[in-house]
Design a protein around this motif. Structure first.
Motif, PDB file in Angstrom:
ATOM      1  N   CYS A  59       0.864  -1.182   0.000  1.00 42.23           N
ATOM      2  CA  CYS A  59       0.000   0.000   0.000  1.00 42.23           C
ATOM      3  C   CYS A  59       0.896   1.226   0.000  1.00 42.23           C
ATOM      4  CB  CYS A  59      -0.924   0.010   1.213  1.00 42.23           C
ATOM      5  SG  CYS A  59      -0.072   0.234   2.802  1.00 42.23           S
ATOM      6  N   HIS A  60       0.287   2.383  -0.221  1.00 42.79           N
ATOM      7  CA  HIS A  60       0.997   3.663  -0.121  1.00 42.79           C
ATOM      8  C   HIS A  60       0.358   4.467   0.998  1.00 42.79           C
ATOM      9  CE1 HIS A  60       2.455   2.463  -4.077  1.00 42.79           C
ATOM     10  NE2 HIS A  60       3.429   3.329  -3.904  1.00 42.79           N
ATOM     11  N   THR A  86      -4.054   0.159  -5.133  1.00 43.59           N
ATOM     12  CA  THR A  86      -4.589   0.129  -6.496  1.00 43.59           C
ATOM     13  C   THR A  86      -4.125  -1.128  -7.216  1.00 43.59           C
ATOM     14  OG1 THR A  86      -4.551   2.549  -6.628  1.00 43.59           O
ATOM     15  CG2 THR A  86      -4.732   1.336  -8.707  1.00 43.59           C
ATOM     16  N   HIS A  87      -5.048  -1.778  -7.906  1.00 41.11           N
ATOM     17  CA  HIS A  87      -4.746  -2.887  -8.808  1.00 41.11           C
ATOM     18  C   HIS A  87      -5.148  -2.456 -10.215  1.00 41.11           C
ATOM     19  CE1 HIS A  87      -4.287  -5.422  -5.271  1.00 41.11           C
ATOM     20  NE2 HIS A  87      -5.479  -5.023  -4.863  1.00 41.11           N
ATOM     21  N   LEU A  88      -4.202  -2.488 -11.156  1.00 42.76           N
ATOM     22  CA  LEU A  88      -4.493  -2.136 -12.540  1.00 42.76           C
ATOM     23  C   LEU A  88      -4.874  -3.405 -13.299  1.00 42.76           C
ATOM     24  CD1 LEU A  88      -4.549   0.051 -14.716  1.00 42.76           C
ATOM     25  CD2 LEU A  88      -2.119  -0.398 -15.132  1.00 42.76           C
ATOM     26  N   ASP A  89      -6.082  -3.435 -13.841  1.00 39.67           N
ATOM     27  CA  ASP A  89      -6.624  -4.638 -14.480  1.00 39.67           C
ATOM     28  C   ASP A  89      -6.661  -4.575 -15.999  1.00 39.67           C
ATOM     29  OD1 ASP A  89      -7.106  -5.857 -11.988  1.00 39.67           O
ATOM     30  OD2 ASP A  89      -9.013  -4.797 -11.791  1.00 39.67           O
ATOM     31  N   GLY A  90      -6.523  -3.390 -16.589  1.00 37.72           N
ATOM     32  CA  GLY A  90      -6.565  -3.322 -18.043  1.00 37.72           C
ATOM     33  C   GLY A  90      -6.463  -1.907 -18.561  1.00 37.72           C
ATOM     34  N   LEU A  91      -6.026  -1.791 -19.814  1.00 41.24           N
ATOM     35  CA  LEU A  91      -5.977  -0.512 -20.510  1.00 41.24           C
ATOM     36  C   LEU A  91      -7.159  -0.463 -21.469  1.00 41.24           C
ATOM     37  CD1 LEU A  91      -2.161  -0.439 -21.341  1.00 41.24           C
ATOM     38  CD2 LEU A  91      -3.324   0.474 -19.317  1.00 41.24           C
ATOM     39  N   VAL A  92      -7.949   0.576 -21.375  1.00 42.36           N
ATOM     40  CA  VAL A  92      -9.178   0.692 -22.156  1.00 42.36           C
ATOM     41  C   VAL A  92      -8.908   1.566 -23.377  1.00 42.36           C
ATOM     42  CG1 VAL A  92     -11.593   1.384 -22.131  1.00 42.36           C
ATOM     43  CG2 VAL A  92     -10.546   0.417 -20.066  1.00 42.36           C
ATOM     44  N   LEU A 141       4.624   7.009   1.076  1.00 42.79           N
ATOM     45  CA  LEU A 141       5.627   5.947   1.051  1.00 42.79           C
ATOM     46  C   LEU A 141       4.977   4.578   0.856  1.00 42.79           C
ATOM     47  CD1 LEU A 141       7.880   7.134   4.010  1.00 42.79           C
ATOM     48  CD2 LEU A 141       8.192   7.558   1.568  1.00 42.79           C
ATOM     49  N   PRO A 142       5.605   3.719   0.051  1.00 41.54           N
ATOM     50  CA  PRO A 142       5.094   2.356  -0.114  1.00 41.54           C
ATOM     51  C   PRO A 142       5.554   1.467   1.038  1.00 41.54           C
ATOM     52  CG  PRO A 142       7.027   2.664  -1.488  1.00 41.54           C
ATOM     53  CD  PRO A 142       6.769   3.995  -0.818  1.00 41.54           C
ATOM     54  N   THR A 143       4.717   0.526   1.420  1.00 41.32           N
ATOM     55  CA  THR A 143       5.087  -0.405   2.483  1.00 41.32           C
ATOM     56  C   THR A 143       4.211  -1.648   2.385  1.00 41.32           C
ATOM     57  OG1 THR A 143       5.493  -0.621   4.873  1.00 41.32           O
ATOM     58  CG2 THR A 143       3.489   0.555   4.206  1.00 41.32           C
ATOM     59  N   ALA A 144       4.697  -2.753   2.933  1.00 42.83           N
ATOM     60  CA  ALA A 144       3.911  -3.981   2.952  1.00 42.83           C
ATOM     61  C   ALA A 144       2.671  -3.789   3.816  1.00 42.83           C
ATOM     62  CB  ALA A 144       4.749  -5.133   3.485  1.00 42.83           C
ATOM     63  N   TYR A 182      -2.910  -3.441   8.501  1.00 39.43           N
ATOM     64  CA  TYR A 182      -1.693  -3.349   9.303  1.00 39.43           C
ATOM     65  C   TYR A 182      -0.481  -3.065   8.427  1.00 39.43           C
ATOM     66  CZ  TYR A 182      -4.356  -5.228  13.207  1.00 39.43           C
ATOM     67  OH  TYR A 182      -5.289  -5.409  14.204  1.00 39.43           O
ATOM     68  N   ILE A 183       0.476  -2.328   9.005  1.00 38.46           N
ATOM     69  CA  ILE A 183       1.792  -2.127   8.413  1.00 38.46           C
ATOM     70  C   ILE A 183       2.815  -2.337   9.521  1.00 38.46           C
ATOM     71  CG2 ILE A 183       0.923  -0.514   6.682  1.00 38.46           C
ATOM     72  CD1 ILE A 183       2.111   1.772   8.332  1.00 38.46           C
ATOM     73  N   HIS A 184       4.080  -2.517   9.139  1.00 34.91           N
ATOM     74  CA  HIS A 184       5.109  -2.688  10.166  1.00 34.91           C
ATOM     75  C   HIS A 184       6.409  -2.062   9.687  1.00 34.91           C
ATOM     76  CE1 HIS A 184       6.704  -5.682   7.497  1.00 34.91           C
ATOM     77  NE2 HIS A 184       7.615  -6.086   8.352  1.00 34.91           N
ATOM     78  N   GLY A 185       7.307  -1.809  10.632  1.00 35.19           N
ATOM     79  CA  GLY A 185       8.594  -1.227  10.280  1.00 35.19           C
ATOM     80  C   GLY A 185       9.468  -1.069  11.500  1.00 35.19           C
ATOM     81  N   SER A 186      10.657  -0.576  11.275  1.00 38.37           N
ATOM     82  CA  SER A 186      11.611  -0.365  12.361  1.00 38.37           C
ATOM     83  C   SER A 186      11.123   0.711  13.322  1.00 38.37           C
ATOM     84  CB  SER A 186      12.961   0.056  11.773  1.00 38.37           C
ATOM     85  OG  SER A 186      13.817   0.574  12.770  1.00 38.37           O
TER      86      SER A 186
END
Length: 213
Positions: free
Chosen positions: A38-39, A86-92, A50-53, A62-66
């Motif tokens: 996620c961002h 966001t999930h990109l599924d196709g170009l229209v 910032l991006p993170t798991a 949930y997110i985690h970090g130091s």
């Protein structure tokens, strides 16, 4: 005609292309569960994104970090945050350049993160590993006390979230329907590739890794 879905709050209400909005838990959870990253946007004091798991348990993301991470320290203080997936599924491909679009599934979450109690960290970090690869937490060494003490785990409720989905073909203007250009959708998907054994690893590749691709 079904009633218009109601957003949980004014700031989560979709205005642009509001017909694409979804506020039900099933839709939001499905989009969150399909994500590994996620961002997270916040101001500390300058704007950062910032991006993170990420992973979900119940109605929390949930997110985690130091412990030393500026992001984790700032969010743990209760500062407001906004999370996007966001999930990109196709170009229209439309007949006119202006009407081109994308098919996607997205979620935006507003709220505040709170720190997870030390006693709850092990189970939640196991859930992260299971989210990435089911069954892996039973094989890998679990975090020890020193590692757990150095890690912050934060959760944000999904109560103030909105999903936005587009999943259809081009919508050209009537005057463009006869334009001599191909119209349609170029589908996209994330593809898993064959697992690669780390040099020096003497363990046989497990069945789940062999089946990864």
């Amino acid at each position: 005609m079904s009633p218009t879905p109601t957003a949980p709050s004014p700031r989560s209400q979709l205005h642009r292309a509001a017909e694409r909005g979804h506020y039900d838990a099933d839709t939001i959870h499905a989009i969150v569960d399909a994500a590994w990253v996620c961002h997270v946007a916040f101001a500390a004091p300058e704007p950062l994104c910032l991006p993170t798991a990420c992973w979900r348990v119940g109605d929390q993301l949930y997110i985690h970090g130091s412990n030393g991470s500026r992001m984790m320290k700032h969010l743990a203080s209760g500062a407001p945050a906004c999370v996007s997936i966001t999930h990109l599924d196709g170009l229209v491909m439309a007949r006119s350049a202006f009407s081109h679009s994308m098919n996607f599934r997205s979620v935006v979450i507003h709220g505040q993160f709170t720190a997870v109690a030390d006693a709850d960290k092990p189970a939640l970090l196991d859930a992260l590993v299971e989210h990435i690869v089911p069954g892996r937490s039973a094989e890998a060494r679990r975090a020890n006390a020193k590692e757990l003490a150095a890690t912050t785990v934060l959760g944000i409720p999904l109560h103030e979230a909105a999903a936005k989905v587009r999943a259809w073909g081009p919508r050209d203007k009537d005057e463009d329907l006869d334009w001599p250009a191909w119209a349609g959708v170029l589908p996209l998907r994330q593809q898993a590739l064959p697992a690669i054994t780390e040099p020096g690893c003497t363990q046989a590749m497990p069945a789940w890794a062999q089946a990864w691709a």
